[in-house]
Design a protein around this motif. Structure first.
Motif, PDB file in Angstrom:
ATOM      1  N   ALA A 184       0.826  -1.210   0.000  1.00 15.88           N
ATOM      2  CA  ALA A 184       0.000   0.000   0.000  1.00 15.88           C
ATOM      3  C   ALA A 184       0.860   1.259   0.000  1.00 15.88           C
ATOM      4  N   TYR A 185       1.915   1.258   0.790  1.00 17.59           N
ATOM      5  CA  TYR A 185       2.750   2.454   0.859  1.00 17.59           C
ATOM      6  C   TYR A 185       3.623   2.608  -0.381  1.00 17.59           C
ATOM      7  N   ALA A 186       4.142   1.487  -0.900  1.00 19.39           N
ATOM      8  CA  ALA A 186       4.913   1.567  -2.140  1.00 19.39           C
ATOM      9  C   ALA A 186       4.037   2.084  -3.278  1.00 19.39           C
ATOM     10  N   LYS A 187       2.787   1.657  -3.304  1.00 17.50           N
ATOM     11  CA  LYS A 187       1.856   2.110  -4.339  1.00 17.50           C
ATOM     12  C   LYS A 187       1.573   3.608  -4.192  1.00 17.50           C
ATOM     13  N   LYS A 188       1.385   4.064  -2.975  1.00 19.25           N
ATOM     14  CA  LYS A 188       1.122   5.482  -2.737  1.00 19.25           C
ATOM     15  C   LYS A 188       2.319   6.324  -3.183  1.00 19.25           C
ATOM     16  N   GLY A 189       3.539   5.877  -2.870  1.00 16.86           N
ATOM     17  CA  GLY A 189       4.726   6.611  -3.292  1.00 16.86           C
ATOM     18  C   GLY A 189       4.848   6.688  -4.799  1.00 16.86           C
ATOM     19  N   TYR A 190       4.586   5.553  -5.463  1.00 18.08           N
ATOM     20  CA  TYR A 190       4.654   5.527  -6.927  1.00 18.08           C
ATOM     21  C   TYR A 190       3.612   6.453  -7.539  1.00 18.08           C
ATOM     22  N   GLU A 191       2.382   6.341  -7.069  1.00 14.75           N
ATOM     23  CA  GLU A 191       1.310   7.136  -7.658  1.00 14.75           C
ATOM     24  C   GLU A 191       1.526   8.629  -7.449  1.00 14.75           C
ATOM     25  N   THR A 192       2.108   9.001  -6.326  1.00 13.30           N
ATOM     26  CA  THR A 192       2.405  10.422  -6.082  1.00 13.30           C
ATOM     27  C   THR A 192       3.412  10.941  -7.098  1.00 13.30           C
ATOM     28  N   LEU A 193       4.513  10.209  -7.271  1.00 15.59           N
ATOM     29  CA  LEU A 193       5.532  10.649  -8.224  1.00 15.59           C
ATOM     30  C   LEU A 193       5.013  10.585  -9.658  1.00 15.59           C
ATOM     31  N   ARG A 194       4.290   9.527  -9.987  1.00 15.13           N
ATOM     32  CA  ARG A 194       3.771   9.377 -11.351  1.00 15.13           C
ATOM     33  C   ARG A 194       2.839  10.529 -11.714  1.00 15.13           C
ATOM     34  N   ARG A 195       1.983  10.903 -10.773  1.00 11.80           N
ATOM     35  CA  ARG A 195       1.051  12.005 -11.032  1.00 11.80           C
ATOM     36  C   ARG A 195       1.805  13.298 -11.324  1.00 11.80           C
ATOM     37  N   ILE A 196       2.833  13.568 -10.560  1.00 13.38           N
ATOM     38  CA  ILE A 196       3.563  14.832 -10.737  1.00 13.38           C
ATOM     39  C   ILE A 196       4.369  14.809 -12.026  1.00 13.38           C
ATOM     40  N   VAL A 197       5.035  13.697 -12.318  1.00 17.07           N
ATOM     41  CA  VAL A 197       5.808  13.588 -13.567  1.00 17.07           C
ATOM     42  C   VAL A 197       4.884  13.729 -14.766  1.00 17.07           C
TER      43      VAL A 197
END
Length: 317
Positions: free
Chosen positions: A284-297
């Motif tokens: 869950a936390y790895a997914k949240k970190g990925y989605e945060t960066l992906r959204r900004i990129v």
């Protein structure tokens, strides 16, 4: 249209902790690799559970369609010679080179208290005078020059809590004393904040041209205040939740990544957040970190595409 040339990777610390084996120690490497690939990560940094032999490492990552991002190297140049470091590093650097890595995470461990549970951060090592700083910088320059010439690998220096280079002032000094073509900076957002940068963006803006690698942590500011006020060790802080993944803490990742993009940074954005997986479930936390960066990129890419389209339309008039 041009897109921002960055890739999103992760460190296995979200699943298992090398310094605190009780945190995720029973989790198989394969679990981390499978889940990381499923989430969307392009690669992994290394940890103690990865194969040591270069070809075996490459084969293991290939099973999951993952790249080898980089790997931590425990340097001792603060208290040892360049010749000894060159001898010690050969096996590790050859493994990174074989697996296509362009940078190495240089972490200074000589005198470091980062792995000592019973030692408060206030007792970290510090250089006594300008002469020691300058001599250290010269050794780093020589070692970085060797890594580029021998392996085609850039030394990315990791400022770290509990070590010689911890505070923003330490980072400033290191960058001023080292040569840009020999020593680059690994910018760690979480360590920047914990080390005293109330706004890591300001430290990043100073040294963006030297950044060769990025560790993306978020911070729980209230826990970091407790750590400082109560004289905790670095590992005490980890156990109590000083760090988390991007999007789950106090840092402004939109501005941090915007600053990196504006500086021309190209390379890896690596989610790295030491946490107890029993408290912060790994997937869950790895997914949240990925989605945060992906959204900004993705937002940065879209804004860049819009700007290019406007420029083309204006040029055609």
């Amino acid at each position: 249209m041009n897109t921002w040339n960055v890739r999103i990777g992760i460190n296995p610390l979200s699943w298992m902790n090398d310094d605190l084996p009780a945190l995720g120690g029973d989790t198989p490497l394969e679990t981390a690799l499978q889940e990381g690939a499923e989430i969307g990560y392009a690669g992994f940094e290394l940890g103690n559970k990865f194969p040591k032999e270069p070809a075996a490492l490459k084969a293991k990552l290939a099973q999951y369609g993952l790249a080898c991002v980089s790997g931590w190297y425990s340097g001792q140049l603060a208290e040892d010679t360049v010749d000894h470091e060159i001898e010690r590093c050969a096996t590790h650097m050859e493994k990174l080179r074989f697996n296509g890595c362009r940078v190495v995470v240089y972490g200074e461990v000589a005198g470091s208290i980062q792995g000592r549970m019973d030692t408060p951060l206030a007792k970290r090592p510090q250089f006594a005078d300008d002469a020691q700083w300058k001599a250290y910088a010269q050794r780093l320059n020589a070692f970085g020059e060797h890594l580029k010439a021998q392996y085609g690998i850039t030394l990315a220096y990791h400022h770290h809590m509990g070590a010689y280079v911890e505070s923003p002032q330490d980072v400033d000094r290191l960058m001023a004393l080292t040569a840009p073509d020999c020593v680059s900076l690994l910018f760690d957002t979480g360590h920047a904040y914990f080390g005293g940068a109330g706004n890591p963006v300001e430290l990043l803006q100073k040294h963006a041209s030297r950044v060769a690698h990025v560790h993306c942590k978020d911070v729980r500011a209230d826990v970091i205040r407790q750590a400082r006020n109560n004289g905790w060790s670095f590992l005490d802080g980890v156990l109590n939740g000083t760090f988390t993944v991007p999007g789950d803490g106090a840092l402004d990742y939109d501005t941090l990544l915007g600053t990196l993009h504006a500086s021309g940074y190209e390379g890896w954005l690596v989610v790295e957040a030491e946490q107890d997986p029993a408290v912060a479930p790994s997937y869950a936390y790895a997914k949240k970190g990925y989605e945060t960066l992906r959204r900004i990129v993705d937002r940065i890419d879209a804004a860049t595409a819009d700007a290019q389209l406007v420029a083309m339309e204006q040029g055609a008039r």
